[in-house]
Write a protein that holds these residues in place. Sequence first.
Motif, PDB file in Angstrom:
ATOM      1  N   HIS A 113       0.818  -1.216   0.000  1.00 44.25           N
ATOM      2  CA  HIS A 113       0.000   0.000   0.000  1.00 44.25           C
ATOM      3  C   HIS A 113       0.857   1.273   0.000  1.00 44.25           C
ATOM      4  O   HIS A 113       0.516   2.266  -0.650  1.00 44.25           O
ATOM      5  CB  HIS A 113      -0.902  -0.043   1.241  1.00 44.25           C
ATOM      6  N   HIS A 117       1.059   4.358  -2.782  1.00 40.04           N
ATOM      7  CA  HIS A 117       0.862   5.800  -2.565  1.00 40.04           C
ATOM      8  C   HIS A 117       1.942   6.585  -3.325  1.00 40.04           C
ATOM      9  O   HIS A 117       1.677   7.654  -3.866  1.00 40.04           O
ATOM     10  CB  HIS A 117       0.941   6.145  -1.076  1.00 40.04           C
ATOM     11  N   SER A 138      -0.159  10.164   5.346  1.00 40.57           N
ATOM     12  CA  SER A 138      -1.535   9.675   5.263  1.00 40.57           C
ATOM     13  C   SER A 138      -2.093   9.502   6.667  1.00 40.57           C
ATOM     14  O   SER A 138      -1.466   9.881   7.655  1.00 40.57           O
ATOM     15  CB  SER A 138      -1.566   8.359   4.507  1.00 40.57           C
ATOM     16  N   ASP A 305      -6.896   7.054  -0.312  1.00 41.27           N
ATOM     17  CA  ASP A 305      -6.828   5.646  -0.701  1.00 41.27           C
ATOM     18  C   ASP A 305      -7.673   5.370  -1.950  1.00 41.27           C
ATOM     19  O   ASP A 305      -8.833   5.779  -2.023  1.00 41.27           O
ATOM     20  CB  ASP A 305      -7.300   4.763   0.461  1.00 41.27           C
TER      21      ASP A 305
HETATM   22 ZN    ZN Z   1      -3.320   5.007   2.329  1.00 42.23          ZN
END
Ligand code: ZN
Length: 334
Positions: A113, A117, A138, A305
């Motif tokens: 993840h 980003h 984040s 996200d």
């Molecule tokens: Zn995220």
Amino acid sequence: MEKKIIILAIESSCDDTSAAIIIDGQVQSNIIAGQMIHEQYGGVVPELASRDHEKNIIPVIKAALDQAEVEVHQLSAIAFTAGPGLIGSLLVGVTFAKGLALTLSIPLIQVNHLHAHIMAHFIDHPAPSFPFLCLLISGGHTQIVKSIAPMQFEVLGETKDDAAGEAFDKSAKLLGLPYPGGPFIDKLAKEGNPLKYKFPIPNAPGLDYSFSGFKTSVLYFLQKEQLKNQKFVEENLADICASIQFTITEIIFRKFEQAVIDSGIKELCISGGVAANSSIRKKFNELAAAHQANAYIPKFEYCTDNAAMIAITAHYQFLTNDFTSQEAIPFARA
Ligand code: ZN
Ligand code: KG4
């Protein structure tokens, strides 16, 4: 004619269920179903998040396929977020991806993840050139990352406790604002004086961050002021928000600027949901200009996200045959 690379990407690491289709590196669809249920609890409730992912995943994937005008039998691979994130939430995406890949006899790609980003910068053009520095901020993570080649990342510094988004959200909660509070602080701060109240800047070693002391200082400050005036928050909300935002921005950029100076890198990126903050965007552009560097900020929908960022990362992994097996398991921590 070469066969097209068509990938379905699934993101389910926190409270947004998202699916995207990418064809030969071009994002064709990016569907995101947010979850309102957590608002009333002032934070994401993991058990409720998993249940909502279960409800959303089929309609979201169907919408992504429909919008891209792609049929499942055309897919070259299925990509999923393996972590970091909430395990119950990740399991929904991982399990679905495995089942579909098995049924279609196509490869699986597991995506990190945090890498995604950063790779969000390669969805649209111009993309940064290598080497670049990325400030990843984040709700769950805060890192300064150096990338010298596609899919090669070196973490130069990261938070030792709360993330930048948590500093916003936890401060907002103390002010009685809804969850997630970052965007509310941003909006209210526009009318306030950022220098009205002073909060300490934590002193974490090297390029690392720490935000837990900041959150505590906001708590003690509010408690002290409210003892003198019960209506303190109500009467000074804009100034408090502006001062909180100013301090978080200072904390973030002192370290990032140090990384820019130390590395001498002139390609600078910012990623993650907190990159939507207006004060942070402004400061980022100013910092880049002061160091004669190029500044890259992804579109808003690629900051928070989304599965498009998983899809672009998966595309690069496909090109190097970076596939995973049915034994893949999700992970909570980076
Ligand atoms: Zn995220
Ligand atoms: O990247 P993201 O969608 O999810 C994670 O991977 O964590 O980031 C969500 C975070 C939340 O903490 C939210 O408050 C923050 O991004 N955020 C903002 C703004 N918009 C979103 N924080 C400050 N100002 C904003 N405008």
